[in-house]
Design an enzyme around this catalytic site. Sequence first.
Site, PDB file in Angstrom:
ATOM      1  N   LYS A   1     -34.476 105.130  91.042  1.00  0.00           N
ATOM      2  CA  LYS A   1     -33.538 105.029  89.910  1.00  0.00           C
ATOM      3  C   LYS A   1     -32.708 106.308  89.781  1.00  0.00           C
ATOM      4  O   LYS A   1     -31.527 106.257  89.423  1.00  0.00           O
ATOM      5  CB  LYS A   1     -34.317 104.748  88.622  1.00  0.00           C
ATOM      6  CG  LYS A   1     -34.946 103.355  88.621  1.00  0.00           C
ATOM      7  CD  LYS A   1     -36.021 103.244  87.580  1.00  0.00           C
ATOM      8  CE  LYS A   1     -36.588 101.841  87.491  1.00  0.00           C
ATOM      9  NZ  LYS A   1     -37.826 101.767  86.727  1.00  0.00           N
TER      10      LYS A   1
ATOM     11  N   ILE B   1     -31.833  98.857  78.816  1.00  0.00           N
ATOM     12  CA  ILE B   1     -30.800  99.742  78.241  1.00  0.00           C
ATOM     13  C   ILE B   1     -29.528  99.625  79.090  1.00  0.00           C
ATOM     14  O   ILE B   1     -29.577  99.848  80.296  1.00  0.00           O
ATOM     15  CB  ILE B   1     -31.266 101.224  78.227  1.00  0.00           C
ATOM     16  CG1 ILE B   1     -32.630 101.362  77.536  1.00  0.00           C
ATOM     17  CG2 ILE B   1     -30.223 102.118  77.575  1.00  0.00           C
ATOM     18  CD1 ILE B   1     -33.239 102.756  77.639  1.00  0.00           C
TER      19      ILE B   1
ATOM     20  N   GLY C   1     -39.905  85.305  89.274  1.00  0.00           N
ATOM     21  CA  GLY C   1     -41.117  85.873  88.668  1.00  0.00           C
ATOM     22  C   GLY C   1     -40.799  86.366  87.267  1.00  0.00           C
ATOM     23  O   GLY C   1     -40.118  85.676  86.495  1.00  0.00           O
ATOM     24  N   ASN C   2     -41.264  87.571  86.932  1.00  0.00           N
ATOM     25  CA  ASN C   2     -41.056  88.110  85.569  1.00  0.00           C
ATOM     26  C   ASN C   2     -39.581  88.157  85.200  1.00  0.00           C
ATOM     27  O   ASN C   2     -39.166  87.641  84.156  1.00  0.00           O
ATOM     28  CB  ASN C   2     -41.623  89.534  85.485  1.00  0.00           C
ATOM     29  CG  ASN C   2     -43.122  89.557  85.632  1.00  0.00           C
ATOM     30  OD1 ASN C   2     -43.832  88.861  84.915  1.00  0.00           O
ATOM     31  ND2 ASN C   2     -43.615  90.350  86.563  1.00  0.00           N
ATOM     32  N   VAL C   3     -38.782  88.798  86.062  1.00  0.00           N
ATOM     33  CA  VAL C   3     -37.365  88.996  85.721  1.00  0.00           C
ATOM     34  C   VAL C   3     -36.582  87.685  85.863  1.00  0.00           C
ATOM     35  O   VAL C   3     -35.771  87.336  84.998  1.00  0.00           O
ATOM     36  CB  VAL C   3     -36.738  90.124  86.572  1.00  0.00           C
ATOM     37  CG1 VAL C   3     -35.274  90.325  86.216  1.00  0.00           C
ATOM     38  CG2 VAL C   3     -37.504  91.433  86.395  1.00  0.00           C
TER      39      VAL C   3
ATOM     40  N   GLY D   1     -40.057  94.989  81.860  1.00  0.00           N
ATOM     41  CA  GLY D   1     -40.430  93.734  81.197  1.00  0.00           C
ATOM     42  C   GLY D   1     -39.427  92.646  81.553  1.00  0.00           C
ATOM     43  O   GLY D   1     -38.229  92.927  81.689  1.00  0.00           O
TER      44      GLY D   1
ATOM     45  N   GLY E   1     -35.969  84.611  93.921  1.00  0.00           N
ATOM     46  CA  GLY E   1     -37.107  85.110  93.154  1.00  0.00           C
ATOM     47  C   GLY E   1     -37.106  84.521  91.762  1.00  0.00           C
ATOM     48  O   GLY E   1     -36.039  84.394  91.132  1.00  0.00           O
TER      49      GLY E   1
ATOM     50  N   GLY F   1     -46.286  92.536  82.998  1.00  0.00           N
ATOM     51  CA  GLY F   1     -45.112  92.305  83.859  1.00  0.00           C
ATOM     52  C   GLY F   1     -44.228  93.532  84.001  1.00  0.00           C
ATOM     53  O   GLY F   1     -43.060  93.415  84.375  1.00  0.00           O
TER      54      GLY F   1
ATOM     55  N   GLU G   1     -44.452  97.084  89.391  1.00  0.00           N
ATOM     56  CA  GLU G   1     -43.951  96.469  90.624  1.00  0.00           C
ATOM     57  C   GLU G   1     -45.079  95.639  91.252  1.00  0.00           C
ATOM     58  O   GLU G   1     -46.263  95.869  90.953  1.00  0.00           O
ATOM     59  CB  GLU G   1     -43.521  97.561  91.617  1.00  0.00           C
ATOM     60  CG  GLU G   1     -42.377  98.411  91.134  1.00  0.00           C
ATOM     61  CD  GLU G   1     -41.134  97.598  90.796  1.00  0.00           C
ATOM     62  OE1 GLU G   1     -40.618  96.885  91.659  1.00  0.00           O
ATOM     63  OE2 GLU G   1     -40.674  97.675  89.647  1.00  0.00           O
TER      64      GLU G   1
END
Length: 342
Positions: free
Chosen positions: A205, A136, A14-16, A312, A12, A187, A190
């Site tokens: 989570k 975090i 994408g954003n991350v 993000g 992958g 971003g 999901e």
Amino acid sequence: MKENTVKIGLLGCGNVGQGVIKGILLHSNKILRKLGITLVVSKALVQDISKERAIEGVVLTQKPQDILDDPEIEVVVEVMGGEHPTYSFIKKALAKGKHVVTANKLLLALYGAELQEIAQHKGICLLYEGSVLGGIPILRTIQYGLAGDQVKKICGILNGTTNYILTQMAESGKGYEEALREAQEAGYAESDPTMDVTGLDAACKLVILCRECFELEIPLEEVEIDGIQGLTTEEVAEQKKQGRVPKLVAEASIIECSSSGPEKGREGIVAKVGVQWLSGEAILSHVSGVDNGLSLETQLVGDLFWKGPGAGGLATGGAVLSDIVEIAKKVVAERSIGNAAR
Ligand SMILES: NC(=O)C1=CN([C@@H]2O[C@H](COP(=O)(O)OP(=O)(O)OC[C@H]3O[C@@H](n4cnc5c(N)ncnc54)[C@H](OP(=O)(O)O)[C@@H]3O)[C@@H](O)[C@H]2O)C=CC1
Ligand SMILES: N[C@@H](CC=O)C(=O)O
């Protein structure tokens, strides 16, 4: 391959995924100076090779085996999301003795215990700092900082997209759809934002946090889940006049067994996600926009609280990168022990 170089394959980009690449680019000098390690993202698996991406020097592929079968790639970073085919990719990577980093909360909520057992059995790492609270560094804090303590209660805002939407509705009077669109463009959401708005993402989570904090499993289907769909700007404005703001709050605590016999102890977990209307005295009412907030009540320290970007590409990329660095230190240390023994 140089002795201090660690090659990474991304599943992958994408954003991350791009956040991870950017983080490595920005901090490669510091990582080399402090740890003597060079991180190289050599390949990335994508669906659409023709998409524009800022990823100089990374080979894009549509074939997972290009990464999973590459003997030079020692760290596989899964940032593609979803349950399938991700589950089988991670299992293959672990079976081949590759360390795995993932930010995939759905997968971890469903299969985290099983995958961790495989990794432990093989003596390799499965790390997932980016899966909870975005940027975090909460999991490492729980695992190391609270190693000698016992968390009794978890309470937090665990989804950035819904907190962004609710903040926009309350502070700017924006409609639900417009605010959701903005969260997608930034971003935060999901690829299927139903995960976010139904409360499922926050529930995943919460399952991971329960595992880390309580060392107990709660199946995802046992979490009581309610989302933010159906909230109207009018309702939000009306409550605001009374000094209350809506927040999607996730809570969990251990059910203590009351018996004093041999069964005495911890019976299970009660966990729920849902909208709460909070007044200004509640600490979570001040967690705005894409930020997440988490309160932990512990036996020794008492009440603790963290706040920061919960979603993000860059924030999460930073968390994923912290896992990569931890693994790279281990890989390089093991190589030098191996070389010394030869
Ligand atoms: N965005 C965020 O703020 C956060 C995300 N996460 C988690 O990180 C993961 C990634 O999120 P994000 O980066 O936002 O997602 P994106 O949708 O931006 O990126 C997903 C990437 O995976 C690729 N991909 C998806 N499915 C396949 C497939 N079947 N085969 C090959 N490639 C595939 C896509 O390819 P292509 O680019 O060609 O479409 C894309 O590059 C998810 O698990 C998410 O839950 C965790 C914390 C925060
Ligand atoms: N979609 C998620 C991304 C981070 O986990 C969120 O909005 O919190």
